[in-house]
Design a protein around this motif. Structure first.
Motif: not given
Length: 124
Positions: A30-43
């Protein structure tokens, strides 16, 4: 339109107890997904306790209103897998129906799909 990545934060892969890890594989993923998604619009991401895919941990669901939804599992809780899930979710967000052509799937998600659900009806 927002696509949600729901991450099971209670997932524990085989031999988790013997590993001596202080957090679950799901929390790490979860932490890794949250980090990867943090700057992606609409996610957007959210955590939940148990997606009931225990034999296939680590599990995530990819969902958006009015679109096909997917459950994926059997991931290693590593950065490559997390980035693959986020990349797929970004493609899902861009798709009008939620269906993403196989040829565009990130390699990291291939072989990890468990279920596909049609969108809920808009009328009763």
């Amino acid at each position: 339109m927002t696509t949600w990545i729901t991450i099971c934060d209670t997932c524990k892969r085989e031999n988790w107890a013997e590993s001596g890890a202080e957090i679950t594989d799901g929390e790490l993923f979860a932490a890794r997904i949250e980090e990867a998604a943090s700057a992606i619009p609409h996610i957007k991401t959210r955590r939940t306790s148990c997606l009931m895919g225990c034999t296939r941990s680590c599990n995530v669901a990819i969902q958006a209103t009015g679109k096909l939804a997917y459950t994926l599992g059997e991931f290693a809780p590593d950065t490559e897998s997390a980035e693959g899930v986020v990349a797929y979710a970004a493609l899902h967000a861009q798709s009008e129906t939620g269906q993403v052509p196989y040829r565009t799937w990130p390699q990291a998600v291939k072989g990890h799909f468990v279920t596909r659900h049609p969108p809920l009806p808009t009328e009763e």
